[in-house]
Design a protein around this motif. Structure first.
Motif, PDB file in Angstrom:
ATOM      1  N   ILE A   1       2.055   3.661   1.503  1.00  0.00           N
ATOM      2  CA  ILE A   1       1.671   2.448   0.775  1.00  0.00           C
ATOM      3  C   ILE A   1       0.158   2.207   0.866  1.00  0.00           C
ATOM      4  CG2 ILE A   1       1.876  -0.080   0.774  1.00  0.00           C
ATOM      5  CD1 ILE A   1       4.356   1.045  -0.328  1.00  0.00           C
ATOM      6  N   LEU A   2      -0.417   1.926  -0.280  1.00  0.00           N
ATOM      7  CA  LEU A   2      -1.827   1.561  -0.369  1.00  0.00           C
ATOM      8  C   LEU A   2      -1.906   0.083  -0.708  1.00  0.00           C
ATOM      9  CD1 LEU A   2      -2.551   4.517  -2.757  1.00  0.00           C
ATOM     10  CD2 LEU A   2      -3.289   4.402  -0.370  1.00  0.00           C
ATOM     11  N   GLU A   3      -2.877  -0.615  -0.140  1.00  0.00           N
ATOM     12  CA  GLU A   3      -2.957  -2.044  -0.472  1.00  0.00           C
ATOM     13  C   GLU A   3      -4.397  -2.525  -0.466  1.00  0.00           C
ATOM     14  OE1 GLU A   3      -0.796  -4.288   2.450  1.00  0.00           O
ATOM     15  OE2 GLU A   3      -1.864  -3.379   4.107  1.00  0.00           O
ATOM     16  N   GLY A   4      -4.675  -3.412  -1.394  1.00  0.00           N
ATOM     17  CA  GLY A   4      -5.973  -4.078  -1.422  1.00  0.00           C
ATOM     18  C   GLY A   4      -7.002  -3.325  -2.248  1.00  0.00           C
ATOM     19  N   ARG A   5      -8.016  -4.070  -2.649  1.00  0.00           N
ATOM     20  CA  ARG A   5      -9.015  -3.547  -3.566  1.00  0.00           C
ATOM     21  C   ARG A   5      -9.833  -2.387  -2.973  1.00  0.00           C
ATOM     22  NH1 ARG A   5     -12.110  -4.688  -8.371  1.00  0.00           N
ATOM     23  NH2 ARG A   5     -13.330  -2.778  -8.465  1.00  0.00           N
ATOM     24  N   THR A   6     -10.259  -2.552  -1.727  1.00  0.00           N
ATOM     25  CA  THR A   6     -11.133  -1.544  -1.131  1.00  0.00           C
ATOM     26  C   THR A   6     -10.421  -0.207  -1.012  1.00  0.00           C
ATOM     27  OG1 THR A   6     -11.767  -3.425   0.255  1.00  0.00           O
ATOM     28  CG2 THR A   6     -12.896  -1.354   0.640  1.00  0.00           C
TER      29      THR A   6
ATOM     30  N   SER B   1       2.528   5.460  -8.217  1.00  0.00           N
ATOM     31  CA  SER B   1       2.469   4.284  -9.096  1.00  0.00           C
ATOM     32  C   SER B   1       1.533   3.250  -8.498  1.00  0.00           C
ATOM     33  CB  SER B   1       3.860   3.662  -9.277  1.00  0.00           C
ATOM     34  OG  SER B   1       4.286   3.049  -8.065  1.00  0.00           O
ATOM     35  N   LEU B   2       1.188   2.272  -9.331  1.00  0.00           N
ATOM     36  CA  LEU B   2       0.461   1.092  -8.869  1.00  0.00           C
ATOM     37  C   LEU B   2       1.278  -0.137  -9.244  1.00  0.00           C
ATOM     38  CD1 LEU B   2      -3.149   2.032 -10.075  1.00  0.00           C
ATOM     39  CD2 LEU B   2      -2.215   2.263  -7.770  1.00  0.00           C
ATOM     40  N   LEU B   3       1.095  -1.213  -8.482  1.00  0.00           N
ATOM     41  CA  LEU B   3       1.809  -2.465  -8.759  1.00  0.00           C
ATOM     42  C   LEU B   3       0.821  -3.604  -8.558  1.00  0.00           C
ATOM     43  CD1 LEU B   3       4.307  -4.274  -9.186  1.00  0.00           C
ATOM     44  CD2 LEU B   3       4.848  -3.962  -6.753  1.00  0.00           C
ATOM     45  N   ILE B   4       0.557  -4.358  -9.624  1.00  0.00           N
ATOM     46  CA  ILE B   4      -0.441  -5.423  -9.506  1.00  0.00           C
ATOM     47  C   ILE B   4       0.095  -6.745 -10.051  1.00  0.00           C
ATOM     48  CG2 ILE B   4      -2.371  -3.792  -9.682  1.00  0.00           C
ATOM     49  CD1 ILE B   4      -2.731  -4.711 -12.538  1.00  0.00           C
ATOM     50  N   ALA B   5      -0.484  -7.809  -9.525  1.00  0.00           N
ATOM     51  CA  ALA B   5      -0.175  -9.143 -10.058  1.00  0.00           C
ATOM     52  C   ALA B   5      -0.755  -9.238 -11.461  1.00  0.00           C
ATOM     53  CB  ALA B   5      -0.788 -10.206  -9.155  1.00  0.00           C
TER      54      ALA B   5
ATOM     55  N   ARG C   1      -3.233  -9.248  -1.665  1.00  0.00           N
ATOM     56  CA  ARG C   1      -4.151  -9.633  -2.736  1.00  0.00           C
ATOM     57  C   ARG C   1      -3.767  -9.054  -4.099  1.00  0.00           C
ATOM     58  NH1 ARG C   1      -9.812  -9.352   0.632  1.00  0.00           N
ATOM     59  NH2 ARG C   1      -9.182 -10.841   2.204  1.00  0.00           N
ATOM     60  N   GLY C   2      -2.450  -8.987  -4.333  1.00  0.00           N
ATOM     61  CA  GLY C   2      -1.984  -8.647  -5.673  1.00  0.00           C
ATOM     62  C   GLY C   2      -2.266  -7.235  -6.123  1.00  0.00           C
ATOM     63  N   LEU C   3      -2.392  -6.297  -5.187  1.00  0.00           N
ATOM     64  CA  LEU C   3      -2.754  -4.940  -5.570  1.00  0.00           C
ATOM     65  C   LEU C   3      -2.156  -3.953  -4.571  1.00  0.00           C
ATOM     66  CD1 LEU C   3      -4.404  -3.049  -7.367  1.00  0.00           C
ATOM     67  CD2 LEU C   3      -6.438  -3.692  -6.098  1.00  0.00           C
TER      68      LEU C   3
ATOM     69  N   ARG D   1      -5.424   0.679   5.645  1.00  0.00           N
ATOM     70  CA  ARG D   1      -6.230  -0.503   5.316  1.00  0.00           C
ATOM     71  C   ARG D   1      -7.428  -0.620   6.258  1.00  0.00           C
ATOM     72  NH1 ARG D   1      -2.758  -5.081   6.038  1.00  0.00           N
ATOM     73  NH2 ARG D   1      -3.870  -5.692   7.908  1.00  0.00           N
ATOM     74  N   VAL D   2      -7.186  -0.460   7.560  1.00  0.00           N
ATOM     75  CA  VAL D   2      -8.287  -0.563   8.522  1.00  0.00           C
ATOM     76  C   VAL D   2      -9.289   0.575   8.309  1.00  0.00           C
ATOM     77  CG1 VAL D   2      -8.858  -0.499  10.985  1.00  0.00           C
ATOM     78  CG2 VAL D   2      -6.905  -1.831  10.195  1.00  0.00           C
TER      79      VAL D   2
END
Lengths: 269, 269
Positions: B34-39, B55-59, B97-99, B167-168
């Motif tokens: 899982i990938l998360e967040g803009r950065t 795939s990607l999943l966004i708000a 954050r919706g991403l 993420r970190v």
């Protein structure tokens, strides 16, 4: 140990400080802060700790194993013990591995007083706008490890005596003298007036850290990850970068402080 | 953007991967992460990312602002959008954050294959028994920043493709080639056979890091905070310490990796 004071109720008023949920409320109660865990208490009960302790609170199941540590507690500091059921009934701070304490801030020096006390050769770390408790704790840990003489936080940064910051600092917050006040420019004015060379760390810095001659009085300015230091701060300081590989110029600010403090550490006296 | 695929239900099977609670279950479903967040997504959608995206999943509220980033997604990678109500109904990973995105591990090289591919001059970081996701992520971030050629984790260390570690790492886990397998001694045998100088970082190290000549092939061994590296590992390596002030010889292991990788970074090609 006959110093231990067993508690019969989680509502005992002697442990009111441990029930506070919001840390800023603790400051209002006479300037207290919370210590937790063995590593932090090791530092808190050593001569390196700058602060007085108000009390300790431990799980009775740990009292025997902790006896050698607790024997170092200053006379007059009550050591409360409680069963796990009572500890579970304390609704404030989670009991971190059965070992908590309350520290007292006492009379804290302001930034000007702190700088006036420093030796002629001095290294000061200056976190500006750093609101993340992990990063503030990490910076204080590195400041202690590399012998920084002081830390100056602007008021926008979080308090290094927040519970989590102390824990992440592994007690460094209790060792390194610090002040937290005012705006970045006010701190920089004070540092400049005291003859500190202002080194602003930034991926866009003009000089490379490893090529820098260590100033006798160095102030290491750190900004928050993302925004970094403001352009007007950069404009009035010597900007310094840490060499990276180019396509990934991204370091955590606590790691940055570690690399820079290591490079600027004063020679052993 | 006409590539966006709106979802009508949180139970849509096309986003099953986003509903998994336990990360190890994701591996079982074809080796996903899982990938998360803009950065992180910035890195994931750049050429530096070594992994394919599923795939990607966004708000949907963020679709317009993210359009320039999403335009970089490879053709064939579906980009799902959903209302906040639908996102809230996905019971697995919290929507950061919706991403979010799902990556595919693909065919991963083992440690021997990874080492065989490295250039003659190489820097490898070797985390051993490091179970903390923050520390693994921090090490991968520093490995990317200082251009480490590879990371070799023993199996006791946590996976650098865990959600929080990625993420970190700010995406560093997607960039630096790594393997995770076996016991510490097996990795060390492989490194020695490939001509790597084994540098074991420890507060008890015999040589000081700043006095070390950079080997052409360097392997930087890091142990967990607290226990550190085992004595039998220390015995068969060159032990290295980072100079500290003496009464507080305590560094975070990710910070340690940053200081050491910075010192051992290969010169720019």
């Amino acid at each position: 140990m006959n110093r231990l004071i067993p508690l019969a109720s989680p509502d005992d008023p002697r442990i009111d400080a441990y029930r506070v949920i919001k840390e800023r409320d603790l400051v209002g109660r006479g300037g207290r802060f919370i210590l937790e865990g063995r590593t932090v208490l090791d530092v808190a009960l050593s001569p390196r700790n700058r602060f007085a302790l108000e009390s300790l609170l431990i799980a009775e199941s740990r009292a025997q194993a902790l006896a050698p540590l607790l024997a170092q507690a200053p006379e007059g500091v009550p050591i409360y013990t409680a069963s796990q059921a009572i500890l579970d009934g304390i609704t404030g701070f989670h009991i971190h591995r059965g070992l908590l304490g309350v520290g007292l801030r006492g009379a804290e020096p302001n930034a000007a007083e702190l700088l006036a006390r420093l030796p002629e050769e001095a290294l000061v770390v200056v976190p500006l706008g750093i609101t993340n408790h992990d990063n503030v704790g990490g910076i204080m840990r590195n400041a202690a490890a590399f012998g920084a003489d002081a830390a100056l936080f602007d008021f926008a940064s979080c308090d290094p005596l927040y519970r989590k910051a102390i824990r992440v600092s592994v007690g460094g917050s209790l060792i390194v003298p610090f002040a937290r006040e005012g705006m970045a420019h006010e701190l920089i004015d004070l540092l400049a007036a005291q003859g500190f060379e202002l080194l602003a760390l930034s991926p866009a810095g003009a000089s490379e850290l490893s090529a820098l001659a260590r100033p006798r009085r160095a102030a290491l300015l750190l900004g928050a990850e993302g925004p970094g230091l403001a352009p007007d701060i950069m404009a009035r300081t010597r900007t310094v970068r840490i060499a990276m590989r180019g396509d990934f110029d991204s370091l955590n600010v606590a790691t940055t402080s570690g690399i820079a403090l290591h490079a600027l550490m004063k020679p052993a006296p």
